[in-house]
Every structure is written in C-alpha cells, then in structure tokens.
Design a protein around this motif. Structure first.
Motif, short mmCIF file in Angstrom:
data_model
loop_
_atom_site.label_atom_id
_atom_site.label_comp_id
_atom_site.label_asym_id
_atom_site.label_seq_id
_atom_site.Cartn_x
_atom_site.Cartn_y
_atom_site.Cartn_z
N ASP A 16 0.81 -1.22 0.00
CA ASP A 16 0.00 0.00 0.00
C ASP A 16 0.84 1.27 0.00
O ASP A 16 0.35 2.35 0.29
CB ASP A 16 -0.96 0.00 1.19
CG ASP A 16 -0.24 -0.01 2.53
OD1 ASP A 16 0.97 -0.31 2.55
OD2 ASP A 16 -0.89 0.27 3.54
N THR A 17 2.11 1.16 -0.34
CA THR A 17 3.01 2.32 -0.33
C THR A 17 3.82 2.38 -1.62
O THR A 17 4.30 1.37 -2.10
CB THR A 17 3.99 2.22 0.86
OG1 THR A 17 3.26 2.07 2.06
CG2 THR A 17 4.86 3.46 0.95
N VAL A 18 3.96 3.59 -2.15
CA VAL A 18 4.83 3.82 -3.31
C VAL A 18 5.82 4.92 -2.91
O VAL A 18 5.42 6.00 -2.49
CB VAL A 18 4.03 4.26 -4.55
CG1 VAL A 18 4.98 4.61 -5.69
CG2 VAL A 18 3.06 3.19 -4.97
N LEU A 19 7.11 4.60 -3.02
CA LEU A 19 8.15 5.57 -2.73
C LEU A 19 8.89 5.88 -4.03
O LEU A 19 9.16 4.99 -4.83
CB LEU A 19 9.14 5.00 -1.71
CG LEU A 19 8.56 4.54 -0.38
CD1 LEU A 19 9.62 3.82 0.44
CD2 LEU A 19 7.98 5.70 0.38
N ILE A 20 9.22 7.15 -4.23
CA ILE A 20 9.99 7.56 -5.40
C ILE A 20 11.27 8.23 -4.90
O ILE A 20 11.24 9.05 -3.98
CB ILE A 20 9.18 8.53 -6.29
CG1 ILE A 20 7.93 7.83 -6.82
CG2 ILE A 20 10.04 9.04 -7.44
CD1 ILE A 20 7.01 8.72 -7.62
N TYR A 21 12.39 7.86 -5.55
CA TYR A 21 13.68 8.45 -5.22
C TYR A 21 14.25 9.09 -6.47
O TYR A 21 14.23 8.50 -7.54
CB TYR A 21 14.65 7.38 -4.71
CG TYR A 21 14.24 6.75 -3.41
CD1 TYR A 21 14.67 7.28 -2.20
CD2 TYR A 21 13.43 5.61 -3.39
CE1 TYR A 21 14.30 6.70 -1.00
CE2 TYR A 21 13.06 5.03 -2.19
CZ TYR A 21 13.49 5.58 -1.00
OH TYR A 21 13.12 5.01 0.19
N LEU A 22 14.78 10.29 -6.33
CA LEU A 22 15.48 10.98 -7.41
C LEU A 22 16.92 11.16 -6.97
O LEU A 22 17.19 11.82 -5.96
CB LEU A 22 14.83 12.34 -7.70
CG LEU A 22 15.50 13.19 -8.77
CD1 LEU A 22 15.51 12.48 -10.12
CD2 LEU A 22 14.81 14.54 -8.89
N VAL A 27 11.38 11.60 -2.82
CA VAL A 27 10.58 12.65 -3.43
C VAL A 27 9.15 12.51 -2.92
O VAL A 27 8.58 11.42 -3.00
CB VAL A 27 10.60 12.52 -4.97
CG1 VAL A 27 9.69 13.54 -5.62
CG2 VAL A 27 12.01 12.63 -5.50
N PRO A 28 8.57 13.59 -2.39
CA PRO A 28 7.18 13.50 -1.95
C PRO A 28 6.27 13.14 -3.13
O PRO A 28 6.46 13.63 -4.24
CB PRO A 28 6.85 14.91 -1.45
CG PRO A 28 8.17 15.57 -1.23
CD PRO A 28 9.14 14.91 -2.18
N THR A 29 5.31 12.25 -2.88
CA THR A 29 4.42 11.82 -3.96
C THR A 29 3.01 11.60 -3.45
O THR A 29 2.81 11.27 -2.29
CB THR A 29 4.93 10.54 -4.63
OG1 THR A 29 4.03 10.19 -5.68
CG2 THR A 29 5.01 9.39 -3.65
N MET A 30 2.08 11.80 -4.33
CA MET A 30 0.68 11.50 -4.04
C MET A 30 0.23 10.34 -4.92
O MET A 30 -0.95 10.12 -5.13
CB MET A 30 -0.20 12.74 -4.34
CG MET A 30 0.16 13.95 -3.52
SD MET A 30 -0.29 13.80 -1.80
CE MET A 30 -2.06 13.94 -1.93
N LEU A 31 1.20 9.56 -5.43
CA LEU A 31 0.92 8.46 -6.34
C LEU A 31 0.10 7.39 -5.64
O LEU A 31 0.43 6.93 -4.56
CB LEU A 31 2.23 7.87 -6.85
CG LEU A 31 2.17 6.85 -7.96
CD1 LEU A 31 1.53 7.45 -9.20
CD2 LEU A 31 3.56 6.35 -8.29
N ASP A 32 -0.97 6.97 -6.27
CA ASP A 32 -1.84 5.92 -5.75
C ASP A 32 -1.20 4.57 -6.05
O ASP A 32 -0.96 4.25 -7.21
CB ASP A 32 -3.21 6.03 -6.41
CG ASP A 32 -4.17 4.95 -5.98
OD1 ASP A 32 -3.85 4.19 -5.04
OD2 ASP A 32 -5.25 4.87 -6.57
#
Length: 133
Positions: A16-22, A27-32
C-alpha cells in the motif's frame, strides 16, 4: 528534475506504499499504489510498460519524453541505501539477490531490448529508437 543531465529515478512499490527516489533522495508523492503494477488500467498484468501508460480504453498513451540508459526490476523492495549504492553500478549486479530483469538498452539497432539478467526480453514500440547520445 534537471534538463540535459543524467538522473536516477527509482520507484519502490510495497503493497500500500509507493516511494519515489530521485538521485537517491526521497521525493514526496501523491501516487496511488493501485495505479502502479496491477492497476485497473493494465489490460494484461503480465505486460510491463516502461515509459508509457495504458489509458482506460487499453491504448498506450502519455509517453515518456527523454532518453533512458537502463531499467531494472527487482522482486524485493530496495532500501534508500541500496538504491544509492547501486544506482550507477553494474559490476556484480547480476549476483544481487532479487534482481529479476535488467535492460541496458545497449543493442543500438533493431526493435528488441535484451534482458541481461533473465529471459524477459522487450521491444521498442510506437516509434521508440536507440540513440548513441
């Protein structure tokens, strides 16, 4: 993101979690999380799209505009430390536990993209080409 500069993007999907790294930084995200992987818009859950999105009608759309040097898929969630350690490394990569596929896009010609780690070869579609830049 900066234009005309090599950058590393990592997406980590854990139930239930998606993390994005740059470049190794969160990186803060609102990705579902439902929109990643086996979401409702995937016509075939066995098809992985890199650089495109399948719309509600099943058609490819919303293409990535830019260049990619490599793509890796793991069956384990990578930590921030692991992402930073391996974001530019390829020596010893094949021995890393959990690496399912690695596409280096080094073929240079044709429409096939070989998986250097497994048997998940891919194809360039809709006008995508190799570049030596």
């Amino acid at each position: 993101m900066q234009i005309d500069k090599w950058q590393h993007v990592a997406l980590v999907h854990m139930s239930d979690t998606v993390l994005i790294y740059l470049n190794g930084n969160p990186v803060p995200t609102m990705l579902d999380p439902a929109s990643v992987g086996y979401g409702a818009n995937n016509v075939n859950a066995q098809t992985l799209l890199i650089g495109a999105y399948r719309n509600q009608f099943g058609a490819l759309s919303t293409y990535f505009f830019g260049q990619m040097d490599e793509c890796r898929v793991w069956n384990v969630a990578r930590s921030q430390e692991q992402i930073i350690e391996w974001m530019a490394g390829v020596n010893g990569l094949d021995a890393q536990q959990g690496l399912i596929s690695a596409w280096h896009f080094g073929e240079g010609v044709g429409m096939n993209v070989g998986d250097s780690n497994g048997s998940n070869d891919g194809a360039l579609v809709d006008g995508t080409t190799f570049s030596t830049i």
